[in-house]
Design an enzyme around this catalytic site. Structure first.
Site, PDB file in Angstrom:
ATOM      1  N   ASP A   1       0.860  -1.190   0.000  1.00 57.84           N
ATOM      2  CA  ASP A   1       0.000   0.000   0.000  1.00 57.84           C
ATOM      3  C   ASP A   1       0.893   1.235   0.000  1.00 57.84           C
ATOM      4  OD1 ASP A   1      -1.971   2.076   0.831  1.00 57.84           O
ATOM      5  OD2 ASP A   1      -3.262   0.350   1.232  1.00 57.84           O
TER       6      ASP A   1
ATOM      7  N   SER B   1     -11.496   4.971  -5.594  1.00 51.87           N
ATOM      8  CA  SER B   1     -12.891   4.488  -5.533  1.00 51.87           C
ATOM      9  C   SER B   1     -13.932   5.577  -5.292  1.00 51.87           C
ATOM     10  CB  SER B   1     -12.999   3.406  -4.457  1.00 51.87           C
ATOM     11  OG  SER B   1     -12.701   3.955  -3.202  1.00 51.87           O
TER      12      SER B   1
ATOM     13  N   TYR C   1     -15.084   5.335 -12.717  1.00 47.31           N
ATOM     14  CA  TYR C   1     -14.744   4.365 -11.665  1.00 47.31           C
ATOM     15  C   TYR C   1     -15.271   2.975 -12.044  1.00 47.31           C
ATOM     16  CZ  TYR C   1     -15.285   1.712  -7.361  1.00 47.31           C
ATOM     17  OH  TYR C   1     -15.275   0.705  -6.435  1.00 47.31           O
TER      18      TYR C   1
ATOM     19  N   PHE D   1     -21.559  -4.489  -3.335  1.00 48.61           N
ATOM     20  CA  PHE D   1     -22.596  -3.473  -3.268  1.00 48.61           C
ATOM     21  C   PHE D   1     -22.160  -2.483  -2.180  1.00 48.61           C
ATOM     22  CE2 PHE D   1     -25.839  -4.536  -6.438  1.00 48.61           C
ATOM     23  CZ  PHE D   1     -25.145  -5.560  -7.041  1.00 48.61           C
ATOM     24  N   ASN D   2     -22.932  -2.177  -1.156  1.00 48.36           N
ATOM     25  CA  ASN D   2     -22.519  -1.112  -0.228  1.00 48.36           C
ATOM     26  C   ASN D   2     -21.880  -1.700   1.031  1.00 48.36           C
ATOM     27  OD1 ASN D   2     -24.515   0.156  -2.088  1.00 48.36           O
ATOM     28  ND2 ASN D   2     -23.956   1.948  -0.870  1.00 48.36           N
TER      29      ASN D   2
ATOM     30  N   PHE E   1     -29.882  12.920   0.074  1.00 52.78           N
ATOM     31  CA  PHE E   1     -29.844  13.293  -1.347  1.00 52.78           C
ATOM     32  C   PHE E   1     -31.112  12.843  -2.073  1.00 52.78           C
ATOM     33  CE2 PHE E   1     -25.022  12.866  -0.744  1.00 52.78           C
ATOM     34  CZ  PHE E   1     -24.879  14.215  -0.449  1.00 52.78           C
TER      35      PHE E   1
ATOM     36  N   ARG F   1     -30.332   0.855  -1.066  1.00 53.66           N
ATOM     37  CA  ARG F   1     -29.057   0.197  -1.332  1.00 53.66           C
ATOM     38  C   ARG F   1     -28.986  -1.120  -0.577  1.00 53.66           C
ATOM     39  NH1 ARG F   1     -29.212   3.381  -4.566  1.00 53.66           N
ATOM     40  NH2 ARG F   1     -27.738   4.994  -5.238  1.00 53.66           N
TER      41      ARG F   1
ATOM     42  N   GLY G   1     -25.796  10.960 -10.640  1.00 54.05           N
ATOM     43  CA  GLY G   1     -25.294   9.599 -10.870  1.00 54.05           C
ATOM     44  C   GLY G   1     -25.857   8.541  -9.945  1.00 54.05           C
ATOM     45  N   ASP G   2     -26.675   8.917  -8.948  1.00 56.93           N
ATOM     46  CA  ASP G   2     -27.248   7.918  -8.034  1.00 56.93           C
ATOM     47  C   ASP G   2     -28.406   7.181  -8.703  1.00 56.93           C
ATOM     48  OD1 ASP G   2     -25.762   8.054  -5.698  1.00 56.93           O
ATOM     49  OD2 ASP G   2     -27.056   9.530  -4.725  1.00 56.93           O
TER      50      ASP G   2
HETATM   51  N1  UFG Z   1     -26.481   9.419   0.781  1.00 53.48           N
HETATM   52  C1  UFG Z   1     -27.114  10.505   1.367  1.00 53.48           C
HETATM   53  N2  UFG Z   1     -26.338  11.361   2.090  1.00 53.48           N
HETATM   54  C2  UFG Z   1     -24.989  11.198   2.263  1.00 53.48           C
HETATM   55  C3  UFG Z   1     -24.362  10.079   1.663  1.00 53.48           C
HETATM   56  C4  UFG Z   1     -25.127   9.208   0.913  1.00 53.48           C
HETATM   57  O1  UFG Z   1     -28.323  10.685   1.229  1.00 53.48           O
HETATM   58  O2  UFG Z   1     -24.362  12.024   2.935  1.00 53.48           O
HETATM   59  C5  UFG Z   1     -27.286   8.448   0.023  1.00 53.48           C
HETATM   60  C6  UFG Z   1     -26.852   8.333  -1.427  1.00 53.48           C
HETATM   61  O3  UFG Z   1     -27.525   9.262  -2.238  1.00 53.48           O
HETATM   62  C7  UFG Z   1     -27.226   6.883  -1.726  1.00 53.48           C
HETATM   63  C8  UFG Z   1     -27.043   6.162  -0.392  1.00 53.48           C
HETATM   64  O4  UFG Z   1     -27.087   7.188   0.598  1.00 53.48           O
HETATM   65  O5  UFG Z   1     -28.566   6.811  -2.077  1.00 53.48           O
HETATM   66  C9  UFG Z   1     -25.738   5.423  -0.280  1.00 53.48           C
HETATM   67  O6  UFG Z   1     -24.683   6.294  -0.662  1.00 53.48           O
HETATM   68  P1  UFG Z   1     -23.131   5.938  -0.459  1.00 53.48           P
HETATM   69  O7  UFG Z   1     -22.345   7.111  -0.947  1.00 53.48           O
HETATM   70  O8  UFG Z   1     -22.912   5.465   0.931  1.00 53.48           O
HETATM   71  O9  UFG Z   1     -22.923   4.691  -1.421  1.00 53.48           O
HETATM   72  P2  UFG Z   1     -23.181   4.576  -2.987  1.00 53.48           P
HETATM   73  O10 UFG Z   1     -24.361   3.671  -3.125  1.00 53.48           O
HETATM   74  O11 UFG Z   1     -23.235   5.849  -3.702  1.00 53.48           O
HETATM   75  O12 UFG Z   1     -21.776   3.954  -3.436  1.00 53.48           O
HETATM   76  C10 UFG Z   1     -21.434   2.640  -3.285  1.00 53.48           C
HETATM   77  C11 UFG Z   1     -19.930   2.491  -3.185  1.00 53.48           C
HETATM   78  C12 UFG Z   1     -19.270   2.955  -4.461  1.00 53.48           C
HETATM   79  C13 UFG Z   1     -19.887   2.260  -5.635  1.00 53.48           C
HETATM   80  C14 UFG Z   1     -21.377   2.462  -5.635  1.00 53.48           C
HETATM   81  C15 UFG Z   1     -22.066   1.766  -6.754  1.00 53.48           C
HETATM   82  O13 UFG Z   1     -19.464   3.243  -2.102  1.00 53.48           O
HETATM   83  O14 UFG Z   1     -17.913   2.657  -4.404  1.00 53.48           O
HETATM   84  O15 UFG Z   1     -21.911   1.971  -4.401  1.00 53.48           O
HETATM   85  O16 UFG Z   1     -21.857   0.423  -6.634  1.00 53.48           O
HETATM   86  F1  UFG Z   1     -19.392   2.740  -6.775  1.00 53.48           F
END
Ligand code: UFG
Length: 317
Positions: free
Chosen positions: A31, A75, A139, A167-168, A206, A219, A281-282
């Site tokens: 790392d 990431s 990504y 996934f998450n 969001f 998620r 992008g969500d």
């Molecule tokens: N969210 C909020 N407020 C925040 C953070 C997130 O409302 O402060 C919401 C997001 O809009 C989403 C959900 O919470 O609906 C989860 O968001 P995260 O950012 O925790 O995770 P993501 O689903 O966006 O991302 C994850 C991984 C990425 C990967 C993506 C798609 O962290 O690496 O899934 O597979 F690319």
């Protein structure tokens, strides 16, 4: 068996390192600590503080190794849109160098951290490994490119490989040396942001106008310790000349509001939150079909959303 853990100073890689060592594996960590933390690396591991982009360093890290868990990656979805070159370099070129050095040294077993972001906006829920892959950001595209690279390496050179599409990932791991947890800067993930929300800096939700029952995004959250259990199973399950792609989630989904409710019961007070516009992008809903993981890895997730939230909460205190 001695395993190289690339990205072993990060949230997921440091958890893998600690659990592998507890189970009797030898571990070398590679790392460069650009986003990871040297203090997260278990003292029992051999730690090489260097870059995956430097072939000589990768060769050194592979000494005596029989298998690789490859976590090293950039990431952040948003950053990948504004600085794609970093993603193609670290994620794709780094993986190319790793595969080349593994081939030269005869290291024939690989488990790769792929992502649900390879699928993009899903056409079907739950998402299976046969669902369309159409990433919506560099990504996800860079990880999909590596998946293709690994498939061709397995076919041409007999590599035994499994890509795990996360996934998450959430939660934290209580090791003998203390908690291993998320320490991202900036922190974009929902659960840490919920747990750090304050009256002065409320959580931003969001969007509450998504086509879901409560209007917030859904998620599929998986506990980091369940995730690492699946990696260890994958080390054994990988077959020479074969590249399997396997989803890792819990197979169910929680909305943002449901995660907030789970957190409230862990912390014992209301989470200050504001409604904010949708994040670019969500997708509305991401849920994994995990039947392939269950059948090939003989694995089941065992830790629920409450455990993910309460472990993260404890790890922060
Ligand atoms: N969210 C909020 N407020 C925040 C953070 C997130 O409302 O402060 C919401 C997001 O809009 C989403 C959900 O919470 O609906 C989860 O968001 P995260 O950012 O925790 O995770 P993501 O689903 O966006 O991302 C994850 C991984 C990425 C990967 C993506 C798609 O962290 O690496 O899934 O597979 F690319």
């Amino acid at each position: 068996m001695k395993v190289l853990v690339t990205g072993g100073a990060g949230y997921i890689g440091s958890t893998a390192t600690s659990i592998l060592l507890d189970r009797g594996y030898g571990v070398t960590v590679l790392d460069d600590c650009s986003t990871g933390h040297a203090e997260s690396v278990d003292a029992r591991a051999t730690f090489i503080n260097g870059s995956i982009l430097d072939a000589a360093t990768v060769r050194k890290a592979l000494a005596g190794v029989e298998a690789v868990l490859h976590f090293t990656a950039k990431s952040l979805v948003g950053e990948s849109v504004t600085k794609p070159e970093i993603y193609w370099n670290t994620n794709v070129n780094g993986s190319r160098i790793l595969l080349e050095e593994m081939r030269t040294l005869g290291v024939k077993r690989l488990v790769f951290s792929s992502t649900a972001a390879t699928y993009g906006e899903p056409k079907e829920i739950p998402i299976t490994e046969n669902s369309q892959t159409k990433p919506t950001n560099p990504y996800g595209a860079s990880k999909l490119a590596v998946d293709y690279m690994i498939t061709s390496e397995a076919v041409a050179h007999g590599l035994a490989a499994i890509s795990l599409r996360y996934f998450n990932v959430a939660g934290a791991h209580k090791s003998a040396r203390g908690w291993l947890t998320e320490k991202h800067d900036p922190e974009t993930h929902l659960i840490p942001n919920i747990l750090r929300a304050s009256a002065e800096k409320p959580l931003k939700i969001f969007g509450t106008d998504w086509p879901t029952a409560d209007g917030t995004c859904i998620r599929d959250y998986i506990h980091v310790v369940d995730l690492i259990d699946a990696h260890i199973a994958a080390l054994d399950a990988a077959q020479p000349g074969t590249h399997e792609i396997i989803n890792l989630g819990s197979g169910g989904g929680y909305s943002v509001k449901e995660v907030i409710a789970a957190a409230q019961s862990s912390v014992g007070h209301a989470i200050p939150a504001d409604i904010a516009p949708r994040r670019a992008g969500d997708p509305a809903v991401l849920i994994a079909d995990i039947s392939k993981a269950k059948s090939i890895l003989k694995w089941e997730p065992t830790r629920d959303i409450q455990a993910m939230v309460s472990d993260t909460w404890e790890s922060f205190h």
